[in-house]
Design a protein around this motif. Structure first.
Motif, mmCIF file in Angstrom:
data_model
loop_
_atom_site.group_PDB
_atom_site.id
_atom_site.type_symbol
_atom_site.label_atom_id
_atom_site.label_comp_id
_atom_site.label_asym_id
_atom_site.label_seq_id
_atom_site.Cartn_x
_atom_site.Cartn_y
_atom_site.Cartn_z
ATOM 1 N N SER A 85 -43.202 42.629 -54.130
ATOM 2 C CA SER A 85 -43.593 41.272 -54.497
ATOM 3 C C SER A 85 -44.488 41.300 -55.722
ATOM 4 C CB SER A 85 -44.325 40.630 -53.318
ATOM 5 O OG SER A 85 -44.897 39.402 -53.702
ATOM 6 N N THR A 89 -44.636 33.261 -57.900
ATOM 7 C CA THR A 89 -43.339 32.878 -58.449
ATOM 8 C C THR A 89 -43.531 32.006 -59.680
ATOM 9 O OG1 THR A 89 -43.263 30.945 -56.984
ATOM 10 C CG2 THR A 89 -42.212 32.987 -56.203
ATOM 11 N N GLY A 168 -37.389 36.584 -61.359
ATOM 12 C CA GLY A 168 -37.120 36.758 -59.939
ATOM 13 C C GLY A 168 -36.168 35.744 -59.369
ATOM 14 N N VAL A 170 -35.955 32.645 -60.161
ATOM 15 C CA VAL A 170 -36.508 31.291 -60.299
ATOM 16 C C VAL A 170 -36.392 30.858 -61.752
ATOM 17 C CG1 VAL A 170 -38.541 29.833 -60.041
ATOM 18 C CG2 VAL A 170 -38.075 31.656 -58.380
#
Length: 367
Positions: A85, A89, A168, A170
């Motif tokens: 991670s 985001t 990622g 997005v």
């Protein structure tokens, strides 16, 4: 001792020639640990084994020893990978404005929802070449945003450009409208007649000049501070041009005089100073017109003085002869030419600079 190996399914049935060994299933990660033990006779029934042992066995190794020992070793394979991670985001791409005018560089930013736990790459694209952005930017560990520059080019008409950021999986966008820069208004830079000395009577061609091509008609006002040098009230520079032409008229004078021609446009004035040569042709006669008038019998406001106007026969407008208000009720016009007819009017001026209606017209023909 002998052995045989088999893939994900169990191997062939064991023969009855051997003693009754036991089947031991060991964990390959811990060979000393025996997870299950079965008798040889139980192995004769394949279906029972396959249904009774529901183990995630990817590969079996069967070892059969002469002492009657049977051992199964299993290896476990983990499929797929996991990604670490980044700690946040992508939530926004922004340049702090929705429009840009003309060519410029604008600072923009990409934002995460939380500080990055590792360096995070943001891919950037623009939907139009008129707005350039870097291919990608990196948000450093511990940061939640990063800046970059969007560089706009000059455009001839407005265009909408979409900036896209991706990280990622997005995707975030920002739409910016590019507008063409407003054209600078050309300014008046010069008025010239190609000479500073004039001997009258004569006519000279002159021009006004702008700093750039006019995008629309530009009117330049003209004036002279000496009645011996006359010019039209204005000259128009047409759209698509940077110059406009006109003519001035110089009368013969008995003595050398100075005259200033002034051009004005959009609050900018340019001047040209002339010397009116008094050395006219030998034997020529210098004429003049002596004007006089009566002061108004009564005025509602204080009277400041008078302005004298003249128009040559066949002309379309009157020219102001005295550059400053004359407090006397008389005026001498020395800038006249033989054979010409002139019309004169006088206007009174109050202390607020407001002119009265013109007087009666007086016409004079010069011999």
């Amino acid at each position: 001792m002998y052995q045989f190996k088999r893939g994900p399914e169990l191997g062939p049935e064991l023969t009855a020639q051997e003693p009754k060994p036991h089947l031991r299933i060991q964990d390959s990660r811990n060979p000393s640990k025996v997870s299950m033990t079965f008798s040889h006779s139980f192995l004769r029934k394949r279906t029972a084994v396959t249904s009774a042992i529901a183990l995630p066995i990817a590969f079996l190794v069967v070892l059969l020893s002469g002492c009657g020992g049977l051992t199964l070793n299993s290896n476990f394979i983990t499929k797929g990978t996991s990604s670490a991670s980044t700690g946040g985001t992508l939530i926004k791409i922004s340049c702090g404005t929705q429009s840009l005018t003309g060519a410029q560089s604008k600072e923009c930013s990409a934002y995460l929802s939380a500080p990055a736990t590792s360096s995070t790459k943001i891919s950037l694209t623009s939907s139009n070449a008129s707005l350039q952005v870097p291919a990608s930017v990196l948000i450093a560990t511990g940061a939640s945003s990063v800046g970059f520059n969007a560089v706009s080019a000059a455009v001839s008409k407005s265009v909408n450009v979409t900036l896209t950021g991706k990280a990622g999986g997005v995707i975030k966008t920002d739409v910016i409208t590019l507008y063409p820069a407003a054209a600078a208004t050309p300014s008046l830079t010069m008025v010239s007649c190609g000479t500073q000395t004039i001997t009258g009577p004569t006519t000279k061609s002159c021009s006004v000049y702008l700093s750039a091509t006019a995008t629309s008609q530009t009117v330049v006002s003209l004036s002279s501070n000496n009645g011996a040098l006359t010019a039209p009230k204005s000259v128009t520079v047409p759209a698509g041009s940077a110059t406009g032409g006109f003519a001035i008229t110089a009368s013969a004078v008995s003595t050398t005089q100075s005259a200033t021609l002034t051009a004005t446009a959009d609050g900018v004035s340019q001047t040209e100073v002339f010397q009116l040569d008094g050395s006219g042709p030998t034997g020529s006669v210098q004429h003049h017109v002596q004007l006089s008038w009566n002061a108004p019998s009564s005025t509602p406001v204080a009277l400041a003085g008078y302005r004298v106007y003249r128009m040559q026969a066949g002309g379309s407008s009157y020219q102001l002869l005295n550059s400053s208000i004359d407090v006397n009720t008389s005026y001498t016009d020395t800038a006249v030419q033989s054979g010409q007819t002139y019309d004169y009017v006088v206007k009174s001026v109050d202390d607020a600079g407001v002119e009265s209606n013109p007087s009666n017209i007086t016409s004079v023909t010069i011999p």
